[in-house]
Motif scaffolding. Structure first.
Motif, PDB file in Angstrom:
ATOM      1  N   ILE A 140      12.014   0.995  -2.130  1.00  0.00           N
ATOM      2  CA  ILE A 140      13.281   1.612  -2.569  1.00  0.00           C
ATOM      3  C   ILE A 140      14.498   0.842  -2.073  1.00  0.00           C
ATOM      4  O   ILE A 140      15.524   0.817  -2.714  1.00  0.00           O
ATOM      5  N   SER A 141      14.376   0.174  -0.954  1.00  0.00           N
ATOM      6  CA  SER A 141      15.518  -0.594  -0.493  1.00  0.00           C
ATOM      7  C   SER A 141      15.744  -1.810  -1.397  1.00  0.00           C
ATOM      8  O   SER A 141      16.853  -2.315  -1.522  1.00  0.00           O
ATOM      9  N   LYS A 142      14.689  -2.264  -2.044  1.00  0.00           N
ATOM     10  CA  LYS A 142      14.857  -3.380  -2.982  1.00  0.00           C
ATOM     11  C   LYS A 142      15.508  -2.913  -4.284  1.00  0.00           C
ATOM     12  O   LYS A 142      16.399  -3.542  -4.818  1.00  0.00           O
ATOM     13  N   THR A 143      14.994  -1.797  -4.824  1.00  0.00           N
ATOM     14  CA  THR A 143      15.452  -1.356  -6.143  1.00  0.00           C
ATOM     15  C   THR A 143      16.742  -0.565  -6.099  1.00  0.00           C
ATOM     16  O   THR A 143      17.482  -0.514  -7.053  1.00  0.00           O
ATOM     17  N   THR A 144      17.055   0.038  -4.998  1.00  0.00           N
ATOM     18  CA  THR A 144      18.281   0.804  -4.910  1.00  0.00           C
ATOM     19  C   THR A 144      19.161   0.202  -3.830  1.00  0.00           C
ATOM     20  O   THR A 144      18.766  -0.739  -3.146  1.00  0.00           O
ATOM     21  N   ALA A 145      20.303   0.777  -3.664  1.00  0.00           N
ATOM     22  CA  ALA A 145      21.211   0.254  -2.651  1.00  0.00           C
ATOM     23  C   ALA A 145      20.972   0.902  -1.312  1.00  0.00           C
ATOM     24  O   ALA A 145      21.649   0.627  -0.337  1.00  0.00           O
ATOM     25  N   ILE A 146      20.006   1.777  -1.300  1.00  0.00           N
ATOM     26  CA  ILE A 146      19.790   2.529  -0.064  1.00  0.00           C
ATOM     27  C   ILE A 146      19.153   1.653   0.994  1.00  0.00           C
ATOM     28  O   ILE A 146      18.142   0.991   0.764  1.00  0.00           O
ATOM     29  N   VAL A 147      19.751   1.674   2.148  1.00  0.00           N
ATOM     30  CA  VAL A 147      19.166   0.933   3.251  1.00  0.00           C
ATOM     31  C   VAL A 147      18.485   1.924   4.179  1.00  0.00           C
ATOM     32  O   VAL A 147      19.143   2.828   4.682  1.00  0.00           O
ATOM     33  N   PRO A 148      17.214   1.801   4.332  1.00  0.00           N
ATOM     34  CA  PRO A 148      16.537   2.778   5.186  1.00  0.00           C
ATOM     35  C   PRO A 148      16.949   2.605   6.644  1.00  0.00           C
ATOM     36  O   PRO A 148      17.180   1.485   7.093  1.00  0.00           O
ATOM     37  N   PRO A 149      17.077   3.702   7.327  1.00  0.00           N
ATOM     38  CA  PRO A 149      17.563   3.654   8.704  1.00  0.00           C
ATOM     39  C   PRO A 149      16.536   3.039   9.648  1.00  0.00           C
ATOM     40  O   PRO A 149      16.889   2.597  10.729  1.00  0.00           O
ATOM     41  N   TYR A 150      15.325   3.073   9.268  1.00  0.00           N
ATOM     42  CA  TYR A 150      14.325   2.511  10.179  1.00  0.00           C
ATOM     43  C   TYR A 150      13.187   1.977   9.335  1.00  0.00           C
ATOM     44  O   TYR A 150      13.092   2.279   8.142  1.00  0.00           O
ATOM     45  N   SER A 151      12.320   1.238   9.921  1.00  0.00           N
ATOM     46  CA  SER A 151      11.097   0.863   9.231  1.00  0.00           C
ATOM     47  C   SER A 151       9.954   0.839  10.231  1.00  0.00           C
ATOM     48  O   SER A 151      10.098   0.393  11.359  1.00  0.00           O
ATOM     49  N   ILE A 152       8.855   1.376   9.800  1.00  0.00           N
ATOM     50  CA  ILE A 152       7.680   1.330  10.673  1.00  0.00           C
ATOM     51  C   ILE A 152       6.999   0.009  10.409  1.00  0.00           C
ATOM     52  O   ILE A 152       6.746  -0.366   9.271  1.00  0.00           O
ATOM     53  N   GLU A 153       6.721  -0.674  11.432  1.00  0.00           N
ATOM     54  CA  GLU A 153       6.049  -1.942  11.198  1.00  0.00           C
ATOM     55  C   GLU A 153       4.638  -1.910  11.758  1.00  0.00           C
ATOM     56  O   GLU A 153       4.433  -1.839  12.965  1.00  0.00           O
ATOM     57  N   VAL A 154       3.704  -1.920  10.895  1.00  0.00           N
ATOM     58  CA  VAL A 154       2.323  -2.020  11.336  1.00  0.00           C
ATOM     59  C   VAL A 154       1.756  -3.254  10.693  1.00  0.00           C
ATOM     60  O   VAL A 154       1.804  -3.440   9.498  1.00  0.00           O
ATOM     61  N   LYS A 155       1.256  -4.123  11.505  1.00  0.00           N
ATOM     62  CA  LYS A 155       0.724  -5.352  10.940  1.00  0.00           C
ATOM     63  C   LYS A 155      -0.622  -5.612  11.617  1.00  0.00           C
ATOM     64  O   LYS A 155      -0.734  -5.555  12.836  1.00  0.00           O
ATOM     65  N   MET A 156      -1.619  -5.810  10.811  1.00  0.00           N
ATOM     66  CA  MET A 156      -2.930  -6.048  11.382  1.00  0.00           C
ATOM     67  C   MET A 156      -3.128  -7.544  11.569  1.00  0.00           C
ATOM     68  O   MET A 156      -3.282  -8.279  10.605  1.00  0.00           O
ATOM     69  N   LEU A 157      -3.075  -7.944  12.827  1.00  0.00           N
ATOM     70  CA  LEU A 157      -3.203  -9.369  13.108  1.00  0.00           C
ATOM     71  C   LEU A 157      -4.670  -9.772  13.182  1.00  0.00           C
ATOM     72  O   LEU A 157      -5.516  -8.983  13.576  1.00  0.00           O
ATOM     73  N   TYR A 158      -4.951 -10.992  12.899  1.00  0.00           N
ATOM     74  CA  TYR A 158      -6.261 -11.645  13.108  1.00  0.00           C
ATOM     75  C   TYR A 158      -7.376 -11.089  12.241  1.00  0.00           C
ATOM     76  O   TYR A 158      -8.340 -11.749  11.942  1.00  0.00           O
ATOM     77  N   ASN A 159      -7.282  -9.816  11.952  1.00  0.00           N
ATOM     78  CA  ASN A 159      -8.334  -9.210  11.154  1.00  0.00           C
ATOM     79  C   ASN A 159      -7.610  -8.384  10.117  1.00  0.00           C
ATOM     80  O   ASN A 159      -7.646  -7.163  10.126  1.00  0.00           O
ATOM     81  N   PRO A 160      -6.901  -9.081   9.223  1.00  0.00           N
ATOM     82  CA  PRO A 160      -5.914  -8.396   8.390  1.00  0.00           C
ATOM     83  C   PRO A 160      -6.517  -7.304   7.529  1.00  0.00           C
ATOM     84  O   PRO A 160      -5.868  -6.317   7.257  1.00  0.00           O
ATOM     85  N   THR A 161      -7.775  -7.473   7.121  1.00  0.00           N
ATOM     86  CA  THR A 161      -8.363  -6.419   6.297  1.00  0.00           C
ATOM     87  C   THR A 161      -9.058  -5.379   7.155  1.00  0.00           C
ATOM     88  O   THR A 161      -9.738  -4.502   6.646  1.00  0.00           O
ATOM     89  N   LEU A 162      -8.872  -5.488   8.467  1.00  0.00           N
ATOM     90  CA  LEU A 162      -9.453  -4.547   9.414  1.00  0.00           C
ATOM     91  C   LEU A 162     -10.961  -4.405   9.221  1.00  0.00           C
ATOM     92  O   LEU A 162     -11.490  -3.307   9.139  1.00  0.00           O
ATOM     93  N   GLN A 163     -11.669  -5.495   9.111  1.00  0.00           N
ATOM     94  CA  GLN A 163     -13.124  -5.441   8.983  1.00  0.00           C
ATOM     95  C   GLN A 163     -13.722  -5.170  10.350  1.00  0.00           C
ATOM     96  O   GLN A 163     -13.613  -5.995  11.248  1.00  0.00           O
ATOM     97  N   SER A 164     -14.370  -4.028  10.487  1.00  0.00           N
ATOM     98  CA  SER A 164     -14.881  -3.727  11.823  1.00  0.00           C
ATOM     99  C   SER A 164     -16.060  -4.627  12.168  1.00  0.00           C
ATOM    100  O   SER A 164     -16.343  -4.878  13.328  1.00  0.00           O
ATOM    101  N   SER A 165     -16.757  -5.139  11.143  1.00  0.00           N
ATOM    102  CA  SER A 165     -17.891  -6.015  11.453  1.00  0.00           C
ATOM    103  C   SER A 165     -17.438  -7.232  12.256  1.00  0.00           C
ATOM    104  O   SER A 165     -18.148  -7.709  13.130  1.00  0.00           O
ATOM    105  N   TRP A 166     -16.240  -7.703  11.981  1.00  0.00           N
ATOM    106  CA  TRP A 166     -15.738  -8.851  12.748  1.00  0.00           C
ATOM    107  C   TRP A 166     -15.575  -8.505  14.215  1.00  0.00           C
ATOM    108  O   TRP A 166     -15.715  -9.333  15.088  1.00  0.00           O
ATOM    109  N   MET A 167     -15.190  -7.232  14.413  1.00  0.00           N
ATOM    110  CA  MET A 167     -15.030  -6.805  15.798  1.00  0.00           C
ATOM    111  C   MET A 167     -16.398  -6.636  16.471  1.00  0.00           C
ATOM    112  O   MET A 167     -16.575  -6.895  17.652  1.00  0.00           O
ATOM    113  N   PHE A 168     -17.343  -6.169  15.686  1.00  0.00           N
ATOM    114  CA  PHE A 168     -18.624  -5.811  16.276  1.00  0.00           C
ATOM    115  C   PHE A 168     -19.529  -7.007  16.554  1.00  0.00           C
ATOM    116  O   PHE A 168     -20.270  -7.004  17.530  1.00  0.00           O
ATOM    117  N   ILE A 169     -19.457  -8.013  15.693  1.00  0.00           N
ATOM    118  CA  ILE A 169     -20.415  -9.100  15.837  1.00  0.00           C
ATOM    119  C   ILE A 169     -20.383  -9.751  17.223  1.00  0.00           C
ATOM    120  O   ILE A 169     -21.438  -9.926  17.841  1.00  0.00           O
TER     121      ILE A 169
END
Lengths: 249, 297, 368
Positions: C146-175
């Motif tokens: 919505i901030s792209k399509t409208t002029a509204i600037v959101p007051p905050y943004s939650i940033e969640v970013k999955m590093l190293y295992n971007p698709t969150l594959q648990s098998s990568w963690m388990f192996i």
């Protein structure tokens, strides 16, 4: 064949005619004919693999014969093995006692297995304590007893249900000569009271204690009779010589 | 000549004296028997002499090597056959033998002449796993493995226990061959009748050596006349003779009984007043001697 | 040297004749990979959620559609009022409920702020946690839209970013954890059992009276299992690569260096156990209780160390597999090298040293 004996097999503790046990093509016991009288001490001698163990397993109902007649205490082994098992006792060379239990607890446990009620277990325990001079030791753990004592307790346990026949599988190998004599005194006592004792052993000095012996080799009975008679017949002085003469030929 | 010297060895486990103050010596190329019942301390003594167990007190010298200090050299010159079959059950007969040859740094060929009489008997089964052998064959394999490096001192812990009568006789015949090869042998057994096969023997009971002598010395030193008495009812006969000769030693021997006493044959015949009895003067057996000696202690 | 070769040969006979154990050694990794990789996966797929859209306007519909079309969620129930929430959770039909406030679009346009309430069923904390994370990510995505399509600037943004295992594959963690587990199993349990077996069957008694040196016996026992472990670990890497496209960001050399060192550590633990116990059952029990369970529970294999209570965290410091699992993840997923992982290498080396010293001190050239 002796007709008189075929008519009255009930008279014998063990009665075997043309008894055969095969495992596949291997003949473990071939055409065994013998009988054991009630109250007799009967020795089954032979080397490893002579067929003693198979014979014992058939008499105790653990193995079905391939063919032949076998009666134990007058009961037929093919159809009445359940009754037979209640009328026999078995003591193995490993003394299947519970080491962590006391003598009395072992007696109570095995008495329970044979369906004795607490009252008769108690009276049997008193009998054992008295006959085998175990007084003061009934609450000792089996694991702490010397070998000769374990042997005694194993014998008590095997005879706890007052069986008509007790099988002893190599009972005294390796124990102190004086302890061994005490043990045989107990066996004689049981035999005098009418219990039939069947002993297997490959130690020939043990065979001297038996009233009658049967020497087996490769599944066949080679000789059967009283120890002294056999020694005279084969012109030897000791059981060892007798055994070697019979088996080596 | 003295090959092994044992000085005052004492060993106890948790307050039980397995061995107390044991001393004796074994001569070169002697078959020395250790005779005694189970639990007498035979295995502990043999394990001490193989350097497997340290004694609490005392020491021993094996061909002039100090048991405590020179145990590494001792392990090169001894052959040991434990009471329990201890070879690898999942290895074949030949692989077991090969393994023991290699760890002693010899090849089977080097000392084949030594083991040939025994090994030849099990060679037809050399592909068979050791676990599948019969008792007698296991014993032969274990002895072959104990001899493959041609030891100077052979220790055998109850090698004939659980072995049939014929294999036992063959076994003792083989031991005599090794003796002629110059090997000193210490062998333990719970069977009195085997004592006669030894050059010298030690009776052992409850961790104590009762006597050390040759079998003939032991038999000749038996201080009593000994009578073999046969009767239909052995049990009553024992009670009877205990009454008429109170100081006699009476032991059951199979269907007969042995009565040891100072009385002469005539005296004993005269004292006896029951029928159907057969009394015979006999030479003492080694078991009579053991029973007497152990009662002395 | 000849003696050592004879000994190693004998050990391989034992190993190959016991083909059942051998199958277990190679089948366990395969089975565990499949079990951990597929069956008890921690990944979110089609989590059922409920939606209570109180405004039903342009923006709220956008959010709902975003959630509907994500692979993570499926809309299990459309709620009409808050009263239904508790019943819904209790029935287990949904794991999460998203409540969008009344006049959602208006509120955003007018005030630049609006509220979405996320309620999750925390009886399965892992799922709840992940569901909330995903939901936040989706909402965040919406805010960016919505901030792209409208002029509204959101007051905050939650940033969640999955590093190293971007698709969150648990098998990568388990192996990496499974690798540690397998190595512990083979190296510790099998070595300790194989030494203790010789004690139990009496063959150790015979070995001791030969001129064999204690060290020869130990090395002879260790070498076959070392080789077996190396083969096994390669097998696991290969399986991971084929079935789960497990990456190795760092160098293979570092990976094998770390594995080799951990194998040596595990073997020395196996020997340490075997010199201290007298029968196989005890050896097996100690290997299991003292090593397998901590490997699974305390080394970050399944449960993140950071989430543990403080005292357990302290305890995990002395857990050997911890350093191995950490190192493996570093090498495989982050592309770490010696610079980053030198502590892990050092700790593993130090632990090996300790166990070897202790074992040598305890190994007796006599029975008693």
């Amino acid at each position: 064949m002796d007709i008189a004996t075929t008519i009255e097999p009930q008279k014998y503790a063990i009665y075997a005619r043309k008894l055969v046990k095969k495992f596949g093509n291997f003949i473990a016991d071939d055409n065994l004919n013998f009988e054991v009288h009630p109250g007799e001490i009967f020795g089954l001698l032979g080397a490893n693999g002579a067929g003693k163990t198979t014979a014992i397993k058939m008499m105790t109902g653990l193995l079905k014969p391939t063919s032949g007649i076998l009666k134990v205490n007058g009961y037929d082994i093919y159809s009445e093995s359940e009754i037979i098992r209640k009328s026999i006792g078995y003591m193995s060379q490993k003394f299947s006692l519970y080491e962590e239990l006391t003598i009395y607890e072992n007696i109570r446990f095995f008495g329970g297995i044979y369906g004795l009620n607490l009252k008769s277990i108690k009276s049997r325990a008193e009998w054992a304590e008295h006959t085998f001079s175990l007084s003061g030791f009934m609450d000792k753990r089996v694991s702490n007893l010397p070998l000769g004592w374990k042997q005694k307790v194993a014998f008590v346990v095997a005879s706890i249900h007052n069986p008509a026949i007790i099988f002893l599988d190599e009972p005294t190998g390796g124990v102190d000569p004086s302890v061994r004599r005490n043990f045989w005194d107990n066996i004689y006592q049981a035999s005098i009271n009418g219990t039939t004792i069947i002993v297997t052993t490959h130690y020939m000095d043990e065979a001297e204690y038996c009233q009658r012996i049967c020497i087996m080799d490769q599944g066949i009975i080679k000789a059967i009779g009283k120890p002294n008679e056999l020694k005279n017949k084969f012109l030897v002085n000791t059981m060892n010589e007798l055994f070697i003469k019979i088996v080596r030929n | 000549m003295e090959a092994i010297r044992v000085n005052n060895i004492t060993k106890s486990y948790e307050n039980i004296n397995a061995l107390s103050n044991v001393s004796f010596s074994i001569n070169q190329t002697e078959i020395f028997g250790l005779i005694g019942p189970d639990g007498a301390g035979k295995t502990t003594l043999i394990r001490i002499l193989t350097s497997l167990i340290l004694p609490d007190e005392g020491n021993a010298y094996i061909l002039n090597l100090d048991l405590k200090k020179d145990y590494k050299q001792i392990r090169k010159i001894i052959g040991y056959m434990p009471q329990r079959f201890s070879l690898y059950m999942d290895l074949s007969v030949e692989e077991n033998l090969q393994f023991y040859a290699e760890i002693f740094g010899v090849s089977i060929k080097d000392n084949y002449y030594l083991i040939e009489p025994i090994y030849k008997q099990i060679e037809p089964y050399k592909e068979r796993k050791a676990g599948k052998l019969s008792g007698g064959m296991k014993q032969k394999l274990a002895l072959s493995c104990a001899l493959i490096h041609r030891p100077k001192f052979l220790l055998l812990d109850e090698p004939t226990t659980g072995v049939d009568a014929i294999s036992r006789i063959e076994f003792w015949e083989m031991l005599k061959n090794y003796q002629n090869e110059g090997i000193t042998i210490l062998v333990s057994t719970p069977y009195m009748d085997e004592a006669l096969q030894c050059n010298r023997l030690a009776f052992i009971k409850e961790g104590k050596i009762l006597t050390v002598a040759s079998p003939s010395e032991i038999l000749n030193n038996y201080p009593f006349n000994i009578y073999d008495i046969k009767n239909e009812n052995t049990y009553q006969t024992i009670e009877y003779f205990k009454k008429i000769i109170p100081d006699a030693i009476i032991n059951r021997f199979g269907q007969s009984l042995h009565c040891s006493t100072q009385l002469s044959f005539d005296e004993i015949i005269q004292a006896t007043d029951i029928n159907n009895i057969l009394i015979e003067k006999i030479e003492p057996t080694i078991e009579d001697c053991f029973l007497w000696i152990s009662q002395q202690q | 040297m000849k003696q050592l070769i004879a000994f190693i040969k004998k050990e391989f006979f034992h190993i190959f004749r016991d083909w059942r154990t051998l199958i277990v050694i190679f089948a366990i990794p395969a089975i565990q990979l499949i079990v951990f990789g597929y069956a008890i996966s921690n990944d979110l797929n089609n989590i059922s959620i409920g939606i209570l859209d109180k405004s039903n306007d342009e923006f709220s519909k956008k959010i709902v559609s975003k959630m509907t079309f994500s692979n993570f969620f499926k809309i299990g129930h459309i709620l009409q009022s808050e009263k239904e929430i508790e019943k819904l959770f209790k029935s287990g039909k949904v794991k999460e409920v998203v409540i969008i406030q009344q006049n959602f679009s208006k509120s955003i346009i007018k005030n630049g702020i609006a509220s979405i309430q996320i309620i999750a069923d925390a009886s399965e904390p892992n799922t709840a946690n992940l569901a909330i994370n995903y939901t936040s990510a989706l909402i965040n995505n919406f805010v960016q839209d919505i901030s792209k399509t409208t002029a509204i600037v959101p007051p905050y943004s939650i940033e969640v970013k999955m590093l190293y295992n971007p698709t969150l594959q648990s098998s990568w963690m388990f192996i990496p954890g499974i690798i540690a587990l397998i190595l512990t199993l083979i190296s510790v349990m099998l070595t300790s059992v194989s030494i203790v077996k010789e004690k139990e069957y009496g063959s150790m008694e015979l070995l001791l009276v030969t001129p064999l040196k204690s060290l020869t016996i130990i090395i002879g026992k260790v070498v076959p299992y070392f080789i077996l472990s190396i083969i096994n670990i390669s097998f696991i890497f290969l399986l991971g690569h084929i079935f789960f496209a497990l990456p190795v960001q760092g160098s293979l050399f570092t990976l094998y260096m770390l594995s080799t060192m951990y194998i040596i550590l595990a073997l020395s633990i196996g020997i340490f156990i075997s010199v201290n116990v007298a029968n196989q059952q005890v050896a097996m029990l100690i290997s299991l209780v003292a090593l397998m369970l901590p490997t699974i529970l305390l080394s970050g294999f399944i449960f993140p160390i950071e989430n543990m209570p403080k005292w357990l965290q302290l305890f995990s410091i002395i857990m050997p597999p911890r350093y191995f699992i950490e190192g493996l993840r570093g090498i495989m997923l982050k592309g770490n090298g010696f610079q980053e992982l030198w502590i892990n290498f050092l700790v593993i080396m130090f632990m090996t040293f300790i166990f070897i010293i202790l074992s040598i001190k305890r190994f007796k050239s006599r029975l008693i």
